[in-house]
Design an enzyme around this catalytic site. Structure first.
Site, short mmCIF file in Angstrom:
data_model
loop_
_atom_site.label_atom_id
_atom_site.label_comp_id
_atom_site.label_asym_id
_atom_site.label_seq_id
_atom_site.Cartn_x
_atom_site.Cartn_y
_atom_site.Cartn_z
N ARG A 280 0.81 -1.21 0.00
CA ARG A 280 0.00 0.00 0.00
C ARG A 280 0.86 1.27 0.00
O ARG A 280 0.48 2.28 -0.55
CB ARG A 280 -0.95 0.00 1.19
CG ARG A 280 -2.31 0.58 0.83
CD ARG A 280 -3.13 0.82 2.06
NE ARG A 280 -3.61 -0.41 2.66
CZ ARG A 280 -4.74 -1.00 2.31
NH1 ARG A 280 -5.48 -0.49 1.37
NH2 ARG A 280 -5.13 -2.11 2.90
N GLY A 281 2.04 1.16 0.60
CA GLY A 281 2.95 2.31 0.65
C GLY A 281 3.32 2.80 -0.73
O GLY A 281 3.10 3.97 -1.06
#
Ligand SMILES: [Zn+2]
Length: 344
Positions: A280-281
């Protein structure tokens, strides 16, 4: 309705303002988590931004303010059936900002059976909740870390799916609920669950300004606004119009902004370097950098777009390292420098 303070007139707090602007440019970035002191104008900034955004077209009379042009995502209520009619009538409304108070019951948040109608007339009708009111706008939660766990889970589900599904008391209602979640919290009061933090696209840190000049300027502007709001708004009208145009232009350009393989590689390396969990980063980093490039009027994501967004996209996703007590922002800065050195 209360008159909103002009967004452009907010002094300092640049990281928070930018994160909100990006979330308004691309809702898909996910929400914004604001860490910091109380009384630093978080709620003012959200309200100011919503007031700045152009009004949205909604299906006339729809309690969920569906987008009349988006047939697929309309509610199953009146405008869902209007889909079969040739065109739903539309009207304009300003971008909603809904406060979710800490003591709110689940019924109030998701909506519930209209009890009065059920008891007096035996009719089953859905009374929309706060999620319905926030659709296509902002949902603001002050001190999100103090919110009950089951509400947090519920918000996370709805924020991820964009749909609110209510099934109870013989009711089955499903309606669109897409909103920018803006949470604020003081890290010193109550833990923020990693699962909750991860759901926020960006996180920013704000502090009470330590600069004397800045503090005086804040008070001076606030005072001018409170004495004569109309005159103050007039003074900032040009800046507000320019900023609105930039957001509208960025929204239309967004899908055309390119991000190169090199840029993706840079983002992935950085995430590996700082040790973020999951992907997700880098997904958020790429998306936020693209929105920033669009706001800057660029057609391609450049390295400064990525570097400017890295702290906000990653700092709340770092694994705790017991051997490294350096703050999250410092760790990201360090990893960026190391990467630069490796490339040089
Ligand atoms: Zn509708």
């Amino acid at each position: 309705m209360r008159i909103a303070y002009p967004f452009s007139a907010i002094v300092g707090q640049d990281e928070m303002k930018l994160a909100l602007l990006l979330a308004a440019t691309d809702q898909g970035i996910g929400g914004v988590m604001v860490f910091g002191d109380r009384g630093t104008g978080k709620s003012t900034a959200v309200r100011a931004l919503a007031a700045l955004l152009p009004p949205i077209a909604v299906s006339k009379g729809c309690a969920f303010h569906c987008d009349p042009k988006d047939g697929a995502r309309r509610c199953v209520g009146d405008c869902g059936t209007a889909r079969t009619r040739r065109s739903a009538q539309s009207e304009l409304m300003s971008t909603p900002v809904v406060d979710l108070p800490l003591g709110a019951t689940e019924d109030r948040v998701v909506g519930a059976l209209d009890l009065e109608l059920a008891l007096t007339r035996g009719e089953k009708r859905f009374e929309p909740g706060l999620l319905a009111r926030a659709h296509r706008g902002f949902l603001y939660i002050d001190e999100v870390n103090l919110l009950e766990d089951h509400l947090v889970d519920l918000l996370i589900d709805v924020a991820a799916s964009g749909v609110n599904l209510v099934e109870r008391e013989g009711l089955s209602v499903r309606h669109p609920a897409r909103f920018v979640l803006v949470g604020s919290g003081n890290p010193e009061e109550g833990d923020l669950r990693p699962q909750l933090l991860d759901r926020f696209g960006l996180s920013v840190e704000i502090r009470t300004p330590k600069d004397l000049e800045q503090r005086i300027e804040i008070v001076r502007r606030r005072d001018a606004f409170e004495r004569n709001a109309a005159a103050f708004i007039d003074l900032w009208k040009r800046q507000e119009t320019q900023l609105r145009r930039r957001i509208v232009a960025a929204r239309t350009q967004l899908s055309r902004v390119e991000i190169s393989d090199e840029a993706l590689k840079w983002a992935a390396r950085l995430c590996m370097g700082v040790g973020t969990d999951g992907l997700r980063g880098e997904l958020t980093l790429a998306r936020a950098a693209r929105a920033l490039a669009a706001l800057r009027g660029r057609r391609q994501v450049q390295s400064d777009d990525l570097m400017d967004m890295a702290p906000a996209a990653l700092r709340h996703r770092l694994r705790r390292d017991p051997m490294d007590e350096t703050g999250s922002s410092a760790r990201i800065e360090r990893a960026m420098r190391q990467q630069e050195a490796a490339l040089a």
